[in-house]
Design a protein around this motif. Structure first.
Motif, PDB file in Angstrom:
ATOM      1  N   ASP A   6      36.050  20.697  46.828  1.00 55.17           N
ATOM      2  CA  ASP A   6      37.646  21.071  46.823  1.00 55.17           C
ATOM      3  C   ASP A   6      37.385  22.129  45.833  1.00 55.17           C
ATOM      4  N   LEU A   7      36.078  22.620  45.340  1.00 53.67           N
ATOM      5  CA  LEU A   7      35.856  24.181  45.659  1.00 53.67           C
ATOM      6  C   LEU A   7      35.205  25.710  45.846  1.00 53.67           C
ATOM      7  N   VAL A   8      34.389  26.038  45.994  1.00 54.11           N
ATOM      8  CA  VAL A   8      33.125  26.623  46.222  1.00 54.11           C
ATOM      9  C   VAL A   8      33.603  28.007  45.904  1.00 54.11           C
ATOM     10  N   ILE A   9      32.065  28.302  44.465  1.00 54.03           N
ATOM     11  CA  ILE A   9      32.604  29.133  43.523  1.00 54.03           C
ATOM     12  C   ILE A   9      31.052  29.912  43.797  1.00 54.03           C
ATOM     13  N   ILE A  10      31.572  31.306  44.374  1.00 54.15           N
ATOM     14  CA  ILE A  10      30.844  32.166  44.506  1.00 54.15           C
ATOM     15  C   ILE A  10      30.280  32.848  44.299  1.00 54.15           C
ATOM     16  N   GLY A  11      29.547  33.531  43.250  1.00 51.80           N
ATOM     17  CA  GLY A  11      29.064  34.625  42.179  1.00 51.80           C
ATOM     18  C   GLY A  11      27.457  33.836  41.184  1.00 51.80           C
ATOM     19  N   ASN A  12      27.091  35.133  40.222  1.00 49.51           N
ATOM     20  CA  ASN A  12      26.323  34.275  39.208  1.00 49.51           C
ATOM     21  C   ASN A  12      26.810  34.979  37.996  1.00 49.51           C
ATOM     22  N   THR A  13      27.786  35.065  37.854  1.00 48.34           N
ATOM     23  CA  THR A  13      28.623  35.749  36.207  1.00 48.34           C
ATOM     24  C   THR A  13      28.801  34.601  35.514  1.00 48.34           C
ATOM     25  N   PRO A  14      29.819  35.623  34.514  1.00 47.29           N
ATOM     26  CA  PRO A  14      29.933  34.834  33.325  1.00 47.29           C
ATOM     27  C   PRO A  14      31.458  34.141  34.240  1.00 47.29           C
ATOM     28  N   GLU A  15      31.771  34.791  34.737  1.00 53.93           N
ATOM     29  CA  GLU A  15      33.735  33.583  35.220  1.00 53.93           C
ATOM     30  C   GLU A  15      32.919  33.077  36.098  1.00 53.93           C
ATOM     31  N   ALA A  16      32.370  33.098  36.763  1.00 52.44           N
ATOM     32  CA  ALA A  16      31.647  31.606  37.902  1.00 52.44           C
ATOM     33  C   ALA A  16      31.225  30.702  37.705  1.00 52.44           C
ATOM     34  N   MET A  17      30.417  30.838  35.883  1.00 51.94           N
ATOM     35  CA  MET A  17      29.990  30.007  35.748  1.00 51.94           C
ATOM     36  C   MET A  17      31.200  28.748  34.601  1.00 51.94           C
ATOM     37  N   TYR A  18      32.014  29.796  34.128  1.00 50.50           N
ATOM     38  CA  TYR A  18      33.483  29.186  33.193  1.00 50.50           C
ATOM     39  C   TYR A  18      34.091  28.097  34.569  1.00 50.50           C
ATOM     40  N   ALA A  19      34.575  29.383  35.536  1.00 51.40           N
ATOM     41  CA  ALA A  19      35.174  28.153  36.784  1.00 51.40           C
ATOM     42  C   ALA A  19      34.503  27.165  37.422  1.00 51.40           C
ATOM     43  N   ALA A  20      33.383  27.002  36.934  1.00 48.03           N
ATOM     44  CA  ALA A  20      32.458  25.577  37.402  1.00 48.03           C
ATOM     45  C   ALA A  20      32.180  24.384  36.379  1.00 48.03           C
ATOM     46  N   SER A  21      32.498  25.559  34.912  1.00 50.52           N
ATOM     47  CA  SER A  21      32.213  23.852  34.137  1.00 50.52           C
ATOM     48  C   SER A  21      33.816  23.854  33.962  1.00 50.52           C
ATOM     49  N   LYS A  22      34.377  24.520  34.016  1.00 52.24           N
ATOM     50  CA  LYS A  22      35.918  23.854  33.716  1.00 52.24           C
ATOM     51  C   LYS A  22      36.750  23.240  35.502  1.00 52.24           C
ATOM     52  N   ALA A  23      36.414  23.507  36.406  1.00 55.73           N
ATOM     53  CA  ALA A  23      36.808  22.388  37.819  1.00 55.73           C
ATOM     54  C   ALA A  23      36.029  20.926  37.598  1.00 55.73           C
ATOM     55  N   ALA A  24      34.752  21.122  36.816  1.00 55.34           N
ATOM     56  CA  ALA A  24      33.666  19.788  36.818  1.00 55.34           C
ATOM     57  C   ALA A  24      34.505  19.298  35.647  1.00 55.34           C
ATOM     58  N   LYS A  25      34.538  19.627  34.734  1.00 56.99           N
ATOM     59  CA  LYS A  25      35.773  18.870  33.994  1.00 56.99           C
ATOM     60  C   LYS A  25      36.827  18.188  33.933  1.00 56.99           C
ATOM     61  N   LEU A  26      37.802  18.522  35.083  1.00 53.84           N
ATOM     62  CA  LEU A  26      38.458  18.004  35.663  1.00 53.84           C
ATOM     63  C   LEU A  26      38.203  16.817  36.647  1.00 53.84           C
ATOM     64  N   LYS A  27      36.884  16.669  37.485  1.00 57.88           N
ATOM     65  CA  LYS A  27      36.077  16.033  37.631  1.00 57.88           C
ATOM     66  C   LYS A  27      36.557  16.433  39.025  1.00 57.88           C
ATOM     67  N   ALA A  28      36.579  17.663  39.780  1.00 60.30           N
ATOM     68  CA  ALA A  28      36.884  17.736  41.100  1.00 60.30           C
ATOM     69  C   ALA A  28      34.880  18.004  41.826  1.00 60.30           C
ATOM     70  N   ARG A  29      35.450  18.216  42.963  1.00 55.29           N
ATOM     71  CA  ARG A  29      34.331  18.210  43.505  1.00 55.29           C
ATOM     72  C   ARG A  29      33.548  20.073  44.145  1.00 55.29           C
ATOM     73  N   VAL A  30      32.360  20.269  43.416  1.00 60.00           N
ATOM     74  CA  VAL A  30      32.185  21.965  43.050  1.00 60.00           C
ATOM     75  C   VAL A  30      31.036  21.901  43.430  1.00 60.00           C
ATOM     76  N   ALA A  31      31.114  23.411  43.828  1.00 59.39           N
ATOM     77  CA  ALA A  31      29.958  23.988  44.935  1.00 59.39           C
ATOM     78  C   ALA A  31      30.009  25.043  44.139  1.00 59.39           C
ATOM     79  N   TRP A  32      28.068  25.764  43.195  1.00 62.62           N
ATOM     80  CA  TRP A  32      28.305  27.334  42.661  1.00 62.62           C
ATOM     81  C   TRP A  32      26.669  27.915  43.746  1.00 62.62           C
ATOM     82  N   VAL A  33      27.787  28.902  44.805  1.00 59.68           N
ATOM     83  CA  VAL A  33      26.629  29.383  45.116  1.00 59.68           C
ATOM     84  C   VAL A  33      26.135  30.430  43.951  1.00 59.68           C
TER      85      VAL A  33
END
Length: 475
Positions: A6-33
């Motif tokens: 559902d969402l691929v997140i690119i970046g090793n930053t605080p906002e990237a980590m926050y986005a990955a956590s928030k999307a996962a809590k919404l039960k989305a299929r997420v990849a964090w690069v």
């Protein structure tokens, strides 16, 4: 064709980590690069800890020399221990958004670097596989812009990311294009460094209120910092063991040069041009929904310019997640976001300044301010420098607030809460905080606002005066 994520997140930053956590809590299929190397950012944690310890050092001097009159007490500020403590704090905070934690939440964490592939088969390509998603988020942060200055590369320079406190020279030139440079200059001055602060603009923080600039500059000069405004560096030379800087008509010597420059997006090798994402030298272009010129690709944080601070990056990430996973409906609303500059005392602001409010609303504004010297806690701490100012409309709607003083970064949160929930300034008068709290300054401002409004209403004041007169008359 089905998609992998559902969402691929690119970046090793605080906002990237926050986005990955928030999307996962919404039960989305997420990849964090995450990437294949660790980014060494000079984060707000580094800034806050350094500022806090230099504040303690200053308080120790005030206590021993000013209050106890015991000048023989030595300073115990250990620079090596500061850096050790900083690493420990980061380690303690890391589990909240660590790759291990996010992986346990169902996020596919990938330690590889990649790039976007060309249309029409839009995907993010890694050495080992191709990631196909409905939406993508670029949150790779920003990196300093190194200016083209004659002789700079040959002589050498430092940045906040590369300096080491234990081995740092004692005589320093700091070229500050951002508030971080002001913070760093003060902190280094307070641990005994001789600082020459060069500012390209005609004042140290041109975007802030003039009263804040005046008070902060006075504090910096009291800390021993020599400030040169309108002083961009044009040439650098090495003469014997000293580095010489030509800034306007001035020639200044020092042991080292520290550059704190404007940032540029950290997007090297992402191949964004191939997927029709428009880029300028300063940022990735986005709309109010944080979509790039390719509507399937979003961006947030340092890559889109502006203030590169964690709370704003996380706010943007929360907007992106909602728009990317559901429908692109939500827009950013920056005027309701507070930010702080971690000087001593700190600066904090939210919403419109007085000048901006006048341009937008004309005479339909009321400006009320109060000073820290009126607060019991500020007097006890010896932290009486500073003020808070609130700008409202005549109906009490809060348009903005700014201030300088102890714990300003905490106090601005109360105004942010009020603005985000459409509370008016008069509502703060209903709160009677403990006298030991610095929040008292906001309560006093609210009471002052109500008094001004009452005194301006002649019909009401005369009516009350007449009522009380006849009440006394009738016994």
């Amino acid at each position: 064709m089905s998609l992998d994520y559902d969402l691929v997140i690119i970046g090793n930053t605080p906002e990237a980590m926050y986005a990955a956590s928030k999307a996962a809590k919404l039960k989305a299929r997420v990849a964090w690069v995450v990437g294949d190397k660790q980014d060494d950012y000079y984060t707000e944690i580094d800034r806050y800890i350094f500022s806090y310890f230099t504040y303690l050092e200053q308080q120790w001097k005030t206590l021993t020399q000013g209050i106890l009159n015991a000048s023989l007490y030595p300073s115990y500020l250990n620079l090596s221990q500061i850096q050790t403590w900083t690493k420990q704090v980061k380690t303690n905070l890391n589990p909240q958004y660590s790759p291990e934690t996010l992986a346990a939440m169902g996020v596919d964490v990938i330690f590889e670097s990649g790039e976007f592939c060309r249309l029409p088969q839009q995907a993010f390509v890694l050495p080992s596989r191709k990631l196909r998603s409905r939406t993508y988020l670029v949150a790779t942060g920003s990196v300093p812009t190194i200016p083209t200055i004659f002789g700079l590369s040959e002589v050498g320079y430092l940045t906040p990311e590369t300096l080491t406190l234990e081995t740092l020279s004692s005589d320093l030139i700091i070229l500050a294009e951002t508030p971080l440079g002001i913070e760093l200059a003060q902190n280094l001055a307070r641990i005994g460094k001789k600082i020459s602060l060069l500012v390209p603009e005609n004042q140290i923080l041109p975007q802030e209120d003039p009263q804040i600039i005046q008070l902060l500059q006075a504090q910096l000069e009291a800390d021993g910092i020599e400030i040169f405004t309108n002083s961009p560096i044009t040439q650098v030379k090495q003469i014997n063991d000293q580095k010489w800087v030509q800034a306007g008509n001035l020639a200044i010597e020092a042991d080292d040069i520290i550059l704190v420059m404007q940032q540029q997006p950290n997007i090297k090798d992402l191949n964004l041009e191939a997927v029709n994402v428009e880029i300028t030298p300063q940022k990735i272009k986005v709309n109010q929904k944080l979509q790039t010129t390719n509507p399937q690709i979003y961006a947030c944080g340092g890559v889109i310019g502006g203030y590169n601070v964690a709370n704003i990056g996380q706010y943007e990430a929360s907007i992106v997640v909602k728009n990317a996973l559901f429908f692109p409906y939500f827009k950013v609303n920056y005027p309701h976001l507070p930010y702080a500059i971690l000087t001593n005392p700190p600066v904090a602001r939210i919403g419109l300044t007085q000048e901006q409010a006048k341009r937008r609303y004309g005479h339909n504004i009321i400006v009320v301010e109060d000073y820290f010297k009126t607060l019991p806690k500020a007097q006890i701490l010896g932290e009486t420098t500073g003020f808070f100012q609130v700008i409202t409309r005549h109906n009490g709607e809060i348009l903005g607030c700014h201030g300088l003083g102890r714990e300003a970064e905490e106090l601005i949160g109360a105004i942010a809460l009020a603005m985000n929930h459409n509370l008016k300034i008069q509502n703060l008068a209903e709160v009677f905080p403990p006298s030991s709290s610095l929040f008292t300054i906001l309560s006093q401002i609210s009471h002052t606002w109500k008094t001004q409004k009452f005194e301006q209403n002649q019909f009401l004041t005369q009516g009350i005066e007449t009522f009380l007169f006849w009440r006394r008359k009738w016994g």
